[in-house]
Design an enzyme around this catalytic site. Structure first.
Site, PDB file in Angstrom:
ATOM      1  N   CYS B  99      34.464  55.433  21.676  1.00 33.30           N
ATOM      2  CA  CYS B  99      34.118  55.369  20.255  1.00 33.30           C
ATOM      3  C   CYS B  99      33.552  56.700  19.780  1.00 33.30           C
ATOM      4  O   CYS B  99      34.264  57.678  19.708  1.00 33.30           O
ATOM      5  CB  CYS B  99      33.164  54.202  20.000  1.00 33.30           C
ATOM      6  SG  CYS B  99      33.069  53.761  18.253  1.00 33.30           S
ATOM      7  N   HIS B 230      35.525  49.360  22.817  1.00 35.19           N
ATOM      8  CA  HIS B 230      34.367  49.412  23.716  1.00 35.19           C
ATOM      9  C   HIS B 230      34.617  48.571  24.957  1.00 35.19           C
ATOM     10  O   HIS B 230      34.467  47.354  24.913  1.00 35.19           O
ATOM     11  CB  HIS B 230      33.126  48.887  22.994  1.00 35.19           C
ATOM     12  CG  HIS B 230      32.647  49.787  21.902  1.00 35.19           C
ATOM     13  ND1 HIS B 230      31.694  50.756  22.104  1.00 35.19           N
ATOM     14  CD2 HIS B 230      32.983  49.868  20.593  1.00 35.19           C
ATOM     15  CE1 HIS B 230      31.453  51.396  20.968  1.00 35.19           C
ATOM     16  NE2 HIS B 230      32.225  50.868  20.025  1.00 35.19           N
ATOM     17  N   GLU B 232      32.662  48.514  27.362  1.00 36.07           N
ATOM     18  CA  GLU B 232      31.339  48.014  27.757  1.00 36.07           C
ATOM     19  C   GLU B 232      30.883  46.877  26.832  1.00 36.07           C
ATOM     20  O   GLU B 232      29.809  46.320  27.015  1.00 36.07           O
ATOM     21  CB  GLU B 232      30.325  49.166  27.803  1.00 36.07           C
ATOM     22  CG  GLU B 232      29.710  49.596  26.483  1.00 36.07           C
ATOM     23  CD  GLU B 232      30.671  50.286  25.517  1.00 36.07           C
ATOM     24  OE1 GLU B 232      31.805  50.599  25.904  1.00 36.07           O
ATOM     25  OE2 GLU B 232      30.278  50.492  24.346  1.00 36.07           O
TER      26      GLU B 232
END
Lengths: 1021, 274
Positions: B99, B230, B232
């Protein structure tokens, strides 16, 4: 106040006083800002421009060479792929509208650009970069441009606008705006003589926007006339003229400390109360009696409550060595004037409350709640208010930017619409933070400044922004409300500061911390000085955004992104050094001591010298009268429609029920990777959850449930039942996702946020509004205790009215428009194992549908009555049968559901709120992408037997639950003893089919069509 | 004491970056040591970077995304850490940006590094076609022809995007040809039903209007990689936006598939760099 110089600079050869760099999109590149403005202008103003394109303008307010300017353009301002540097006169427009900030208003992008420019040019110079946006408009006339500027583009409180025609730009170009903020070279301390008549006292308060009553002014007057006052001032060598007079700063400090915003005079005052002309009784403070006392009675039962109503936020022990700090705030008045600035300041402000709770909690979740006027309002805009859609846009954008840029996910958000909020929007912002229970062996939830500790200001610099914000919040709004009451938040300055503070906290570099919000240094240092009993402070040391601030302005400025620390002398150096390494300003501005005095200097000059005892306890409590009068509305009289398909469809499309996804998607709700039950769930991830669940850190299975209740419409009948209903709503929303009622180990607590509508407490109308407040508070106390749910933090905003001057013949009359009494009740609960959480979407065909809880003909102030009234006569029906709460029965239901969740036998649970069972059933079914068949005859119901009432009654404490058929027995065994019934089945039909009491279907609708109606109202709005 | 046989991940923080904690958690789950270090501390002691095998540039709003997203962060990397970064790359170490980290890599030229020039910007990430920040989950598929070590062995992924400026624009035909022919487009947005690449106009599957449906780009070596979604954001199975439905269907994964990205990087580093 300072002089503001605004002039066009004269460009000359070589280095110039200021340079402009204009950045445009390359030909063929999309311009999303321009396109979206084109749409808005069409939708809201009915102006259809041929095209609107945008350009960004950077003005460098420093002498730089052409080479340097070129380097900045190439390396910083222009994207080489999509953008190019432009000349103002480059073609394609009839008009250029250039909008930038007024001098002195925070320009966060300009601030970043200035420091980035230093990096590129390898210099330490101050570039003072200002930013502006150009709108290049083609195909409209001057009149349309003026409307765009006034009604959509520019907020004259904070922005400068310049409009140029094509001819003007071609003839003489656009010159850089160069501005300087200046003031008196030598700051001065003014005298405030209060030895004057009562009329003059009132005049001083009004002119100074001090919001002090005559009684309060007289208390201050008396204080300045005492021997002790004069003697103490003589002792420190104050000049003769101040010996029995106040300084300007002192009067400001007193006004600020004594403001409704800080002191909550209405909630702490004495009240004589009567109901329907009955016997009067004395209430010794609403807050103490109805909010604090119930929590205190529950403290022994709940060892997990660590701090309630004493710190910047409530603090609970969440187990495993972690604490949760929780706070909700409102930022209403500023959001009415400058929606973006007011709202971003609101969310960043409540983040700081949490950062200033205990030794400092790290914000992990944000919450918003907005009450707005109808965004489609098409009537006249009176008294200078902004259009509701513009307020809504700005508020959303503000909280989106504030939250997203701070990296704090949104846990829950909601909007409620009523035209009474068109004049005064309500903007609730909440934050949940986390901190270790013990930091370097210290309990993190207690803190205290010690004598000798340094007063350290950390974060942003001080400007004129926000002066009088807190006293102004305590005033009714008028179109003449002060310009400087508005601040613009700068999320990134705050984020950088917040990261630094957590680092400093973990290194044990400070002893105490508090937020610099309302009232600025005056408030934060004044509050902390209570720990030691005094302080001295030198304002000359405080870092300023620009010169020209008078000492009193420095003291009360509400410039954002600042915190105040108490730092033990041995750690000052380390703290200041670490701050510098993190790009944060930390400045020692004074010392806490035990002198008993709040002593503020500017260099050698004394600016304020006030007795701490007088400042914090020198005023008598307010005495008020409150009367409750039962109101009887007409009972609506209409027949139940035979078929309810159309009714349900139109109900789903109503503003208070329809999907809010378009806006909600713009809030980051997943950063930090904590979200488990997200704001939207279901097969297509587009139906709102009853409540959300987030784990508190990655890898954990412990979660926090976030839920809320609000229903201001019930206040039109009775604020007592409004309050009971919103308490129940918040609790049952939490229960719907799997929360348990509180016990000594199960954590569930609440926050209360009152927004009331008191223009003047002593008027006849004021007494009635006070009566509504008393009844609301009684319900709060009774139901919190009945449910056993303690409030641990709360806030009130009492003066949400708009004073409008209207011409009646040749007389001017003042009209007061009030919001409905509004209470946000927020509930949080701990979920030990988030894998047990339940969502509201029906899961599988064949699942059994249960209605849990009793339905009554409780349609008073319901959405259905509003809808039927608007259809029949243009205004809502209200009626009288407002939903009530049987807490005892509700508790049994909630406990049983909690046990059912534990066993995993529930497939989905959804609680009806606005719109009742019918709306809830449709939502549950379309969220699952399935179908539902339901029989109203089987719904537990007591009433006159109307299909429409069963469908749309808003009775409390109910759920629609679906259960896999193989777990039917188990579920029914657990629920035994509560009111529930099997009412239907989930199927794969994609239809909602509801059998009425007569046995005929009253609803046989395609769910995709219903969902579409529900989604369409605010899609793209 | 640090374990000398362990892969070490450096995660710079500060100035508004905000995904450092979950990112560190993810690398630890993948078996690495992960340190969050303020970027100013790295600038002060660039030698710090020698101790690490992976540099993870995380998401957030560095410098408020003022001027353009990731731009000021990119300049900070370029002007203050240019040399140590080049050394890191030359030593065959790994860099990943997610990002905002990806935006900074693109704007500093670290990606796509056409002709292995890591200092020239040839691609950009600009405003979403929708004109706004959006948080939504997207379906992704990897490019089997890519040599990107981060996406190796991954076929499809489902992850959240959370950005306002994620639309890939490519400077010119040369750059386009170069990144396509060398398999640098490692990750695409895709249409779940058909499995096809979600092209510019396939909103919301392509959430921002990215050219060619690009969601992630690698450098010519395949060791340096950036992506808008993302990974994560999906480490726990309960991060899935409809996990209660998967649970009922019995298809809930044991761990969040996003972790596969971190595991790839850590595995590569363990085999070649430790």
């Amino acid at each position: 106040m300072g002089t503001q110089l605004l002039s066009d600079s004269t460009p000359s050869g070589g280095a110039s006083l200021s340079s402009r760099i204009v950045v445009a999109f390359k030909k063929g590149e999309m311009d999303p800002l321009g396109s979206s403005l084109e749409k808005s202008v069409g939708r809201f103003l009915n102006i259809h421009a041929q095209s609107i394109r945008t350009r960004r303008v950077y003005t460098i307010n420093a002498e730089i060479s052409k080479n340097e300017a070129d380097s900045l353009a190439a390396n910083l301002f222009v994207d080489p792929v999509t953008e190019c540097r432009a000349k103002d006169s480059d073609n394609g427009f009839d008009w250029i509208v250039e909008v930038g900030y007024k001098p002195g208003v925070t320009d966060p992008v300009g601030k970043t650009a200035s420091s980035a420019a230093r990096e590129i040019l390898g210099s330490k110079a101050e570039y003072g970069i200002g930013t502006a946006t150009q709108y290049l408009v083609k195909g409209v006339g001057r009149e349309a441009i003026d409307r765009m500027v006034n009604e959509l583009l520019v907020n004259p409180l904070i922005e400068n606008v310049r409009v140029f025609s094509r001819e003007e730009v071609h003839a003489s170009g656009i010159k850089a705006l160069h501005y300087e903020l200046g003031g008196r070279a030598v700051p001065q301390v003014g005298v405030r003589d209060l030895n004057v008549s009562d009329d003059e006292l009132v005049g001083i308060s009004r002119k100074g926007v001090l919001s002090l009553s005559l009684g309060e002014m007289k208390t201050i007057q008396k204080h300045t006339q005492s021997m002790q006052f004069t003697e103490s001032r003589k002792k420190i060598g104050m000049p003769q003229e101040f010996l029995n007079k106040l300084t300007d700063a002192e009067l400001e400090v007193i006004a600020q400390t004594q403001s409704e915003h800080c002191k909550h005079k209405i909630f702490n005052g004495n009240i004589r109360y009567s109901e329907d002309g009955g016997q009067e009784e004395e209430i010794n403070g609403l807050f103490g009696t109805y909010i604090k006392a119930p929590t205190e009675r529950m403290l022994a039962q709940y060892p997990w409550i660590l701090s309630a109503f004493s710190d910047n936020a409530g603090i609970v022990d969440f187990g495993n060595g972690m604490l949760i700090a929780d706070k909700a705030e409102t930022h209403n008045a500023p959001s009415a004037l400058d929606p973006y600035g007011g709202a971003i300041t609101g969310i960043l402000g409540v983040n700081r409350d949490v950062l200033g709770a205990g030794l400092g909690a790290k914000p992990i979740l944000n919450i918003f709640g907005y009450c707005f006027g109808n965004p489609f309002y098409s009537g006249e805009l009176k008294g200078g208010i902004l259009h509701p859609s513009r307020i809504r846009n700005g508020v959303h954008r503000g909280v989106i930017d504030g939250g997203n840029q701070s990296g704090i996910p949104l846990a829950d958000g909601f909007e409620i619409f009523d035209d009474r909020y068109g004049f005064r929007p309500l903007v609730y912002c909440g934050t949940i933070g986390i901190m270790p229970k013990s930091i370097l062996g210290r309990s993190s939830y207690v803190k205290k400044a010690e004598p000798g500790d340094a007063v350290v200001m950390v974060g942003g610099r001080i400007g004129k922004d926000g002066i009088h914000g807190n006293t102004f919040a305590s005033e009714a709004l008028t179109s003449n409300s002060p310009v400087q009451a508005v601040q613009i938040g700068d999320s990134i300055t705050q984020k950088v500061m917040a990261d630094f503070l957590i680092e400093a906290r973990d290194l044990g570099l400070y002893r105490s911390i508090t937020d610099n919000g309302a009232g600025g240094l005056s408030s934060s240092v004044g509050e902390m000085a209570k720990d030691t009993g005094g302080c001295t402070m030198d304002l000359e040391k405080a870092p300023l955004k620009y010169s020209g601030l008078e000492p009193w302005e420095i003291l009360v400025s509400e410039s954002q992104e600042r915190m105040t620390l108490a730092v033990e002398p041995a750690k000052v150096d380390e703290l200041v050094k670490l701050a510098a390494k993190r790009g944060v300003e930390a400045t020692v501005i004074g010392e806490f001591n035990g002198s008993g005095m709040f002593h503020v200097k500017y260099g050698q000059m004394t600016v304020a010298y006030l007795d701490m005892g007088f400042l914090h306890g020198g005023f008598p409590k307010m005495d008020m009268e409150a009367q409750w009068k039962t109101v009887l509305h007409d009972e609506p009289d209409f027949k139940s429609p035979e078929k309810l398909d159309g009714t349900l469809k139109e109900m789903l499309a109503r503003l208070n029920i329809c999907s809010k996804e378009y806006r909600m998607r713009q809030y980051d709700h997943e950063v930090k990777a904590l979200s488990v039950v997200k704001p939207f769930v279901g097969k297509d991830l587009d139906t709102p959850s009853d409540a959300t669940v987030s784990i508190i850190r990655p890898g954990s299975t412990e979660g926090i449930v976030v839920a809320r209740g609000m229903n201001p419409y019930y206040s039109d009948i009775d604020t007592y039942h409004m309050t009971a209903s919103v308490i129940d709503e918040a609790i049952r929303r939490a229960v719907a996702v799997g929360a348990k009622l509180p016990s000594n180990k199960d954590i569930m607590y609440a926050l209360d946020n009152f927004c009331w509508n008191l223009a003047a407490v002593d008027s006849d109308e004021g007494k009635l509004k006070m009566g509504q407040l008393v009844r609301s508070n009684r319900a709060l106390a009774e139901y919190c205790e009945a449910f056993g749910v303690p409030c641990i933090s709360g806030k009130d905003s009492m003066k949400n009215v708009w004073k409008l001057k209207e011409k009646l013949g040749d007389k001017e009359i003042e009209k007061v428009i009030s919001i409905p009494p509004t209470l946000l009740f927020s509930v949080r609960a701990k979920m030990e194992d988030v894998s047990r959480a339940v969502t509201m979407d029906a899961k599988k065909d064949g699942d059994i549908v249960y209605a849990v809880g009793m339905t009554y003909d409780e349609l008073g102030a319901s959405e259905y009555f509003a809808y039927m009234g608007e259809k029949a006569r243009g205004t809502p029906y209200i009626g009288n049968r407002v939903p009530k709460v049987d807490a005892h029965r509700a508790k049994e239901t909630y406990s049983a559901l909690g046990r059912a969740v534990e066993t995993g036998c529930i497939a989905s649970a959804h609680t009806p709120t606005i719109g009742g069972l019918g709306v809830a059933a449709a939502q549950s079914a379309f969220a699952g992408g399935l179908g539902m068949e339901m029989d109203l005859a089987k719904v537990p119901y007591s009433g006159q037997g109307r299909d429409d009432y069963i469908m749309f009654s808003q009775s409390n404490s109910r759920f629609i639950v679906t259960v896999p058929p193989e777990r039917k027995r188990e579920f029914e065994d657990i629920m035994k003893g509560t009111v529930f019934a099997e009412v239907g089945r989930i199927d794969g039909s994609g239809m909602l089919r509801v059998k009425g009491l007569s046995g005929a279907y009253v609803i046989d609708s395609d769910l995709a069509m219903l969902k579409d109606a529900w989604k369409r109202t605010l899609e793209g709005v | 004491m640090a374990d000398n046989n362990k892969v070490k991940v450096l995660i710079p923080s500060g100035y508004g970056l905000n995904c450092e904690e979950e990112t560190a958690f993810g690398y630890r789950m993948a078996g690495a040591d992960a340190d969050i270090v303020h970027i100013n501390d790295i600038i002060e002691k660039p030698g710090t970077m020698d101790d690490y095998h992976i540099l993870a540039l995380v998401g957030g709003f560095s410098d408020g995304d003022h001027i353009a997203s990731g731009k000021v962060h990119a300049n900070r990397l370029k002007y203050r850490l240019g040399e140590p970064l080049q050394k890191f790359i030359d030593e065959g170490k790994l860099i990943i940006g997610v990002c905002n980290g990806f935006q900074a890599m693109i704007k500093s030229g670290i990606l796509p590094a056409v002709g292995k020039d890591y200092a020239r910007q040839t691609v950009t990430l600009t405003y979403n076609d929708s004109g706004k920040f959006e948080d939504r989950w997207v379906h992704l598929k990897s490019n089997p022809k890519s040599n990107c070590i981060w996406t190796a062995g991954i076929d499809r992924l489902y992850l959240p995007v959370r950005h306002g400026e994620g639309k890939v624009r490519i400077q010119d035909e040369n750059v386009l040809n170069s990144i396509t022919s060398s398999g640098q487009i490692a990750l695409y947005y895709s249409i779940p039903e058909s499995g096809e690449i979600a092209m510019e106009k396939d909103y919301p599957h392509n959430p921002n209007g990215s050219a060619l449906g690009i969601a992630g780009l690698a450098d010519p070596t395949g060791r340096i990689f950036g992506m808008m979604p993302h990974w994560e954001g999906f480490m726990s199975p309960y991060n899935h936006p409809a996990w209660t439905r998967l649970k009922r269907e019995g298809t809930l994964p044991r761990e969040g598939p996003g972790l596969a990205i971190a595991r790839n990087g850590v595995r590569y580093a363990a085999e070649r760099l430790v």
